[in-house]
Design a protein around this motif. Structure first.
Motif, mmCIF file in Angstrom:
data_model
loop_
_atom_site.group_PDB
_atom_site.id
_atom_site.type_symbol
_atom_site.label_atom_id
_atom_site.label_comp_id
_atom_site.label_asym_id
_atom_site.label_seq_id
_atom_site.Cartn_x
_atom_site.Cartn_y
_atom_site.Cartn_z
ATOM 1 N N GLN A 19 0.828 -1.198 0.000
ATOM 2 C CA GLN A 19 0.000 0.000 0.000
ATOM 3 C C GLN A 19 0.867 1.255 0.000
ATOM 4 N N LYS A 20 1.896 1.280 0.830
ATOM 5 C CA LYS A 20 2.793 2.445 0.885
ATOM 6 C C LYS A 20 3.558 2.630 -0.415
ATOM 7 N N ILE A 21 3.979 1.532 -1.031
ATOM 8 C CA ILE A 21 4.695 1.622 -2.299
ATOM 9 C C ILE A 21 3.786 2.185 -3.388
ATOM 10 N N ARG A 22 2.543 1.699 -3.457
ATOM 11 C CA ARG A 22 1.606 2.205 -4.459
ATOM 12 C C ARG A 22 1.305 3.689 -4.258
ATOM 13 N N LEU A 23 1.122 4.094 -2.998
ATOM 14 C CA LEU A 23 0.877 5.511 -2.728
ATOM 15 C C LEU A 23 2.092 6.362 -3.089
ATOM 16 N N GLY A 24 3.287 5.868 -2.813
ATOM 17 C CA GLY A 24 4.507 6.593 -3.164
ATOM 18 C C GLY A 24 4.684 6.751 -4.658
ATOM 19 N N ILE A 25 4.439 5.681 -5.407
ATOM 20 C CA ILE A 25 4.537 5.747 -6.863
ATOM 21 C C ILE A 25 3.476 6.689 -7.425
ATOM 22 N N GLY A 26 2.278 6.611 -6.878
ATOM 23 C CA GLY A 26 1.207 7.492 -7.344
ATOM 24 C C GLY A 26 1.513 8.961 -7.092
ATOM 25 N N GLY A 44 -0.463 12.877 -19.633
ATOM 26 C CA GLY A 44 -1.630 12.000 -19.556
ATOM 27 C C GLY A 44 -1.276 10.616 -19.041
ATOM 28 N N VAL A 45 -0.152 10.087 -19.521
ATOM 29 C CA VAL A 45 0.306 8.774 -19.057
ATOM 30 C C VAL A 45 0.633 8.820 -17.565
ATOM 31 N N LEU A 46 1.357 9.849 -17.141
ATOM 32 C CA LEU A 46 1.703 9.980 -15.731
ATOM 33 C C LEU A 46 0.471 10.196 -14.861
ATOM 34 N N THR A 47 -0.507 10.917 -15.370
ATOM 35 C CA THR A 47 -1.749 11.125 -14.620
ATOM 36 C C THR A 47 -2.495 9.809 -14.430
ATOM 37 N N ALA A 48 -2.524 8.972 -15.451
ATOM 38 C CA ALA A 48 -3.176 7.665 -15.337
ATOM 39 C C ALA A 48 -2.454 6.774 -14.331
ATOM 40 N N ILE A 49 -1.127 6.789 -14.362
ATOM 41 C CA ILE A 49 -0.350 6.005 -13.397
ATOM 42 C C ILE A 49 -0.585 6.523 -11.982
ATOM 43 N N ALA A 50 -0.627 7.849 -11.839
ATOM 44 C CA ALA A 50 -0.864 8.449 -10.527
ATOM 45 C C ALA A 50 -2.240 8.074 -9.990
ATOM 46 N N ALA A 51 -3.246 8.155 -10.836
ATOM 47 C CA ALA A 51 -4.599 7.820 -10.395
ATOM 48 C C ALA A 51 -4.686 6.352 -9.974
ATOM 49 N N ASP A 52 -4.078 5.476 -10.758
ATOM 50 C CA ASP A 52 -4.096 4.052 -10.418
ATOM 51 C C ASP A 52 -3.374 3.793 -9.109
ATOM 52 N N ILE A 54 -2.628 5.864 -6.580
ATOM 53 C CA ILE A 54 -3.262 6.477 -5.413
ATOM 54 C C ILE A 54 -4.572 5.784 -5.056
ATOM 55 N N LEU A 55 -5.399 5.504 -6.045
ATOM 56 C CA LEU A 55 -6.692 4.877 -5.748
ATOM 57 C C LEU A 55 -6.546 3.446 -5.243
ATOM 58 N N THR A 56 -5.636 2.665 -5.852
ATOM 59 C CA THR A 56 -5.451 1.302 -5.348
ATOM 60 C C THR A 56 -4.787 1.311 -3.980
ATOM 61 N N GLY A 57 -3.960 2.308 -3.702
ATOM 62 C CA GLY A 57 -3.359 2.418 -2.379
ATOM 63 C C GLY A 57 -4.367 2.800 -1.309
ATOM 64 N N ILE A 58 -5.284 3.678 -1.650
ATOM 65 C CA ILE A 58 -6.299 4.107 -0.681
ATOM 66 C C ILE A 58 -7.277 2.979 -0.385
ATOM 67 N N TYR A 59 -7.772 2.326 -1.436
ATOM 68 C CA TYR A 59 -8.795 1.297 -1.250
ATOM 69 C C TYR A 59 -8.221 -0.083 -0.943
ATOM 70 N N ARG A 60 -6.896 -0.236 -1.050
ATOM 71 C CA ARG A 60 -6.214 -1.500 -0.769
ATOM 72 C C ARG A 60 -6.770 -2.667 -1.584
ATOM 73 N N PHE A 61 -7.147 -2.375 -2.813
ATOM 74 C CA PHE A 61 -7.694 -3.398 -3.689
ATOM 75 C C PHE A 61 -7.304 -3.063 -5.117
ATOM 76 N N CYS A 62 -6.764 -4.025 -5.841
ATOM 77 C CA CYS A 62 -6.336 -3.805 -7.213
ATOM 78 C C CYS A 62 -7.166 -4.691 -8.150
ATOM 79 N N PRO A 63 -7.998 -4.089 -8.999
ATOM 80 C CA PRO A 63 -8.820 -4.886 -9.908
ATOM 81 C C PRO A 63 -8.004 -5.685 -10.920
ATOM 82 N N VAL A 64 -6.853 -5.171 -11.329
ATOM 83 C CA VAL A 64 -6.015 -5.886 -12.288
ATOM 84 C C VAL A 64 -5.508 -7.182 -11.672
ATOM 85 N N ARG A 65 -5.119 -7.142 -10.399
ATOM 86 C CA ARG A 65 -4.668 -8.352 -9.727
ATOM 87 C C ARG A 65 -5.799 -9.380 -9.662
#
Length: 70
Positions: A19-26, A44-52, A54-65
């Motif tokens: 979770q911390k790693i995902r939030l840091g990358i975002g 645009g690419v960086l914004t998409a990576i940031a949104a992914d 931050i949101l997966t870090g906050i909700y602690r759930f990754c739909p891709v996984r």
């Protein structure tokens, strides 16, 4: 009837380190998209990576996984 561990939502939830790693990358991607002198395509690419991240870090759930596990 007990739910198998493979179907449990908790078994697919990320741990605190991930979770911390995902939030840091975002956050790093968001800062780069805002402050780096890049063209709009890369922003645009960086914004998409940031949104992914931050949101997966906050909700602690990754739909891709979830798609990859099943």
């Amino acid at each position: 009837m007990k739910t198998p561990d493979s179907l449990s939502v908790r078994s697919r939830a990320m741990n605190e380190t991930e979770q911390k790693i995902r939030l840091g990358i975002g956050c790093a991607a968001a800062a780069s998209a805002i402050f780096a002198p890049l063209n709009y395509t890369w922003k645009g690419v960086l914004t998409a990576i940031a949104a992914d991240g931050i949101l997966t870090g906050i909700y602690r759930f990754c739909p891709v996984r979830r798609l990859l596990v099943h």
